[in-house]
Design an enzyme around this catalytic site. Structure first.
Site, PDB file in Angstrom:
ATOM      1  N   ASN A  88      46.703   6.344  -2.818  1.00 13.97           N
ATOM      2  CA  ASN A  88      46.109   7.024  -1.592  1.00 13.97           C
ATOM      3  C   ASN A  88      44.703   6.736  -1.671  1.00 13.97           C
ATOM      4  OD1 ASN A  88      45.419   8.414   0.493  1.00 13.97           O
ATOM      5  ND2 ASN A  88      46.437  10.434  -0.053  1.00 13.97           N
ATOM      6  N   LYS A 116      42.489   7.620   0.366  1.00 13.79           N
ATOM      7  CA  LYS A 116      41.964   8.617   1.304  1.00 13.79           C
ATOM      8  C   LYS A 116      40.577   7.976   1.883  1.00 13.79           C
ATOM      9  CE  LYS A 116      43.741  12.189  -1.889  1.00 13.79           C
ATOM     10  NZ  LYS A 116      43.603  13.204  -2.559  1.00 13.79           N
ATOM     11  N   HIS A 139      50.480  14.724   4.317  1.00 12.89           N
ATOM     12  CA  HIS A 139      49.560  15.261   3.023  1.00 12.89           C
ATOM     13  C   HIS A 139      49.006  16.303   3.217  1.00 12.89           C
ATOM     14  CE1 HIS A 139      46.499  14.771   0.067  1.00 12.89           C
ATOM     15  NE2 HIS A 139      47.031  13.845  -0.570  1.00 12.89           N
ATOM     16  N   GLU A 164      46.044  17.453   2.858  1.00 15.98           N
ATOM     17  CA  GLU A 164      44.814  17.417   3.245  1.00 15.98           C
ATOM     18  C   GLU A 164      44.809  17.393   4.591  1.00 15.98           C
ATOM     19  OE1 GLU A 164      43.344  14.130   0.850  1.00 15.98           O
ATOM     20  OE2 GLU A 164      43.208  15.482  -0.773  1.00 15.98           O
ATOM     21  N   GLU A 188      53.165  17.071  -4.107  1.00 16.23           N
ATOM     22  CA  GLU A 188      51.951  17.340  -4.608  1.00 16.23           C
ATOM     23  C   GLU A 188      51.528  18.819  -4.419  1.00 16.23           C
ATOM     24  OE1 GLU A 188      49.715  13.046  -3.981  1.00 16.23           O
ATOM     25  OE2 GLU A 188      49.322  14.259  -2.430  1.00 16.23           O
ATOM     26  N   GLY A 236      43.057  16.371  -7.016  1.00 17.59           N
ATOM     27  CA  GLY A 236      41.527  16.051  -7.333  1.00 17.59           C
ATOM     28  C   GLY A 236      40.860  17.296  -8.262  1.00 17.59           C
ATOM     29  N   SER A 239      46.265  14.572  -9.898  1.00 19.98           N
ATOM     30  CA  SER A 239      45.474  14.175 -11.092  1.00 19.98           C
ATOM     31  C   SER A 239      46.357  13.301 -11.902  1.00 19.98           C
ATOM     32  CB  SER A 239      44.971  15.583 -11.566  1.00 19.98           C
ATOM     33  OG  SER A 239      44.056  16.170 -10.813  1.00 19.98           O
TER      34      SER A 239
HETATM   35  P1  13P Z   1      44.141  12.705  -7.047  1.00 16.22           P
HETATM   36  O1  13P Z   1      44.992  11.939  -7.733  1.00 16.22           O
HETATM   37  O2  13P Z   1      42.887  12.458  -7.103  1.00 16.22           O
HETATM   38  O3  13P Z   1      44.649  14.398  -7.620  1.00 16.22           O
HETATM   39  O4  13P Z   1      44.981  12.827  -5.460  1.00 16.22           O
HETATM   40  C1  13P Z   1      46.419  13.215  -5.523  1.00 16.22           C
HETATM   41  C2  13P Z   1      46.795  12.861  -4.043  1.00 16.22           C
HETATM   42  O5  13P Z   1      46.364  13.624  -3.370  1.00 16.22           O
HETATM   43  C3  13P Z   1      47.469  11.557  -3.712  1.00 16.22           C
HETATM   44  O6  13P Z   1      47.733  11.622  -2.318  1.00 16.22           O
END
Ligand code: 13P
Length: 251
Positions: free
Chosen positions: A10, A12, A97, A99, A169, A175, A214
């Protein structure tokens, strides 16, 4: 039991078109070093989906979008329809997601519509669930994931469910550099599968459940070794081709 093994990136809101194309090409170039049994998916921003589809052509790497609209088409300024995503040659779409739930008010109600749009256009949703830190600390992570599954996935037909990927997740691990332990991942993945089994029976054994948060080359193997973890949804580490591929070697 041969569940699909998936490593999905992803991206982002990262990479400009040229950078995204270069990243995709590097993934294609190194793909041969990783077991053919791993299904790689890259999910770039909308702006360069088309160029990335072109860049991975001829390889077995699939492309997905990071979201889609609730409606099929029409006066919805700024939205991108599932039909448009599918027309570019994408096979997947990430939905729900954290976010998007957190910053853009995504709810089960909107996600039900998005899931319907995805299926109507032949896209496989990668449906994300996961608790935040407060919920984890209060011991509510099971209930949170259960509700996110019940309110959306339970509305699918058996045929739709057979074409679904779930990503667990934990928001506190996204992150942050803080990863769930392999044991924590297995515990909740097994629980999610149990919830799915209560509705879809044996078909739940076939549903890939990915871990995200992560995930990196140094911890992927340990997490992927767990019975109910079928791969990863990778954020930051998916922006470096070598790291993304090395995560695939975790199987
Ligand atoms: P990170 O791997 O940067 O922690 O992000 C995970 C994520 O949100 C994938 O959709």
């Amino acid at each position: 039991m041969a569940r699909k093994k998936i490593v999905a990136g992803n991206w982002k809101m990262n990479t400009l078109p040229a950078e995204g194309v270069e990243l995709a090409k590097s993934v294609v170039a190194g793909r041969g070093e990783v077991c053919e049994c791993v299904n790689f998916i890259v999910c770039p921003p909308f702006t360069h989906l088309s160029q990335v589809v072109e860049a991975v052509k001829g390889s077995d790497i699939a492309v997905g979008a990071q979201d889609c609209a609730t409606e099929a088409k029409g006066a919805y300024t700024g939205e991108i329809a599932a039909q448009m995503i599918a027309a570019l040659g994408c096979k997947y779409v990430i939905l729900g997601h954290s976010e998007r739930r957190q910053y853009y008010g995504e709810t089960s109600e909107t996600l039900n519509k998005k899931m319907a749009q995805a299926y109507a256009n032949g896209l496989t949703p990668i449906y994300c669930v996961g608790e935040n830190l407060e919920e984890r600390e209060a011991g509510n992570h099971f209930a949170v994931c259960k509700a996110q599954i019940e309110e959306v996935v339970f509305n699918l037909t058996e045929e739709q469910f057979a074409n679904l990927v779930i990503a667990y997740e934990p928001v506190w691990a996204i992150g942050t550099g803080k990863t769930a332990t392999a044991e924590q991942a297995q515990e909740i993945h097994a629980y999610i599968r149990e919830v799915l089994r209560s509705k879809f029976g044996a078909a739940a054994e076939e549903c890939p459940i990915l871990y995200g948060g992560s995930c990196k080359p140094s911890n992927a193997a340990e997490i992927f070794a767990k019975e109910d973890v079928d791969g990863g949804l990778i954020g930051g580490a998916a922006l470096v081709a070598g790291d993304f591929l090395a995560i695939g070697k975790g199987f």
